[in-house]
Design an enzyme around this catalytic site. Sequence first.
Site, short mmCIF file in Angstrom:
data_model
loop_
_atom_site.label_atom_id
_atom_site.label_comp_id
_atom_site.label_asym_id
_atom_site.label_seq_id
_atom_site.Cartn_x
_atom_site.Cartn_y
_atom_site.Cartn_z
N HIS A 38 32.42 36.88 38.09
CA HIS A 38 33.49 36.06 38.37
C HIS A 38 32.90 35.00 39.41
O HIS A 38 32.27 35.21 40.35
CB HIS A 38 34.78 36.86 38.99
N ASP B 292 34.17 33.82 46.62
CA ASP B 292 34.03 35.15 47.34
C ASP B 292 33.30 36.08 46.75
O ASP B 292 32.49 36.90 47.32
CB ASP B 292 35.63 35.81 47.60
N TYR C 119 48.04 42.54 46.70
CA TYR C 119 47.01 41.93 46.14
C TYR C 119 47.66 41.57 44.96
O TYR C 119 47.48 40.33 44.60
CB TYR C 119 45.91 42.84 45.93
N HIS D 126 37.14 44.12 45.65
CA HIS D 126 37.62 44.13 46.94
C HIS D 126 38.27 45.55 47.32
O HIS D 126 39.00 46.01 46.57
CB HIS D 126 38.85 43.06 46.98
N HIS E 147 40.69 37.29 37.03
CA HIS E 147 41.60 36.34 37.60
C HIS E 147 41.51 35.03 37.08
O HIS E 147 42.50 34.11 37.15
CB HIS E 147 41.43 36.56 39.18
FE1 FEO Z 1 39.18 35.55 42.14
FE2 FEO Z 1 37.84 37.76 44.62
O1 FEO Z 1 38.44 36.33 43.37
#
Ligand code: FEO
Length: 396
Positions: A79, A83, A191, A224, A144
């Site tokens: 991704h 981050d 989240y 995460h 995402h």
């Molecule tokens: Fe869509 Fe953790 O970035």
Amino acid sequence: MRAIQVSENIWWVGAVDWDLRDFHGYETPRGTTYNAYVVKGEMGVALIDTVKGPFVPELLSRVADVTPLDSITHIVVNHVEPDHNGGLPEVMAAMPQARVVASPSGVRSVAEYHNGLAVDTVKADDVIDLGGRTLTFLPMAMVHWPDSMFTYCAEERVLMPNDAFGQHVASEERFADELGIEDAISELKIYYANILMPVSTAVGKALDRLEEKGWPCDVVAPSHGVIWRAPEFAKAWECYREWSSSALKDKAVVIYSTMWGSTQALAHRVAAGIGEGGVDVEMHDLAVTPVAHVSTDVLESKAVVIGSPTLHHGMLYRTAGYLQYLLGLKPVGRIGGIFGSYGWSKGAEGQVREMLDRIGIEIVVDDFLVKFRPTDEDLAAAEAWGRQIAEAVKAR
Ligand code: FEO
């Protein structure tokens, strides 16, 4: 904290961001982690994802715990959001021999984000053989971003789905069973509401795709928060199925802002009326409740009820800000209502209506507006108005 073994030949080598309090616009009171993983084979070693730029030294130190930096043969970019990908150039500089791969969309985005940086493409079901350990790729557009990709190691029975199944929580614990399943699921929900609610259709398709694949998973290691072992992952999967289906509960959330307490007084009685009507209700003052928590209540609520006083002929800026945030989350299938107090001029209700129309929230009751301070009769009427909303919820 050193690298943490996830399975026989996979280690967590990510970074813990204890201090993060805002993740692209919403509150993260518990910080987050940027998870990355080392997968060791007999002929090669892969690094799955990198970290946010400032955390690269932490990542490199943990990689070095389990393998020399110059042993890394592959870097997988699941991704490109910063981050996970912000530190890529620095990591590549530390591992110049590594071949870097991303999904087709990821390759384009890496170049766009990093000034023309070129990496290789992997497509669905492509396999990289590390020698006794393989990596299989599954691009998962919009879980995402368009470039998002899942990576699976069949021999270790470990899925690394990047943002999917993540949570924004910094902790010493690396596994959901260590953090506590209730806590992990609670963070998973916050989240999901704030990151994945707008892409729920894509999430549902991703779950279907994983079911088709039938990949056995002893561990699901997101990018995460804590990592899921199979028993806890079963619960997370069930939650994702429910949330991505947009199945709503007989529940209402009253979201208000107030200037002098009049709209707040109405909000309390509206909520009381909804509760008396037999519908679960939550209520949030936008001056004090983090938007992430307000939105988590929206996730499963059939009704979204908005209260705002009129200021300068329009809605209070906190209400405007929240409705703009909610517009981005694209909640579908909700009903709602508008209430508030006004003084020498109305105006908030029209602006709130315009935003609820844009969001797609169907207004099922007449606006409930009161001039200046509500009287006892007004408060009783607010309660009756709340009962009307409860009836509309139950009728859906
Ligand atoms: Fe869509 Fe953790 O970035």
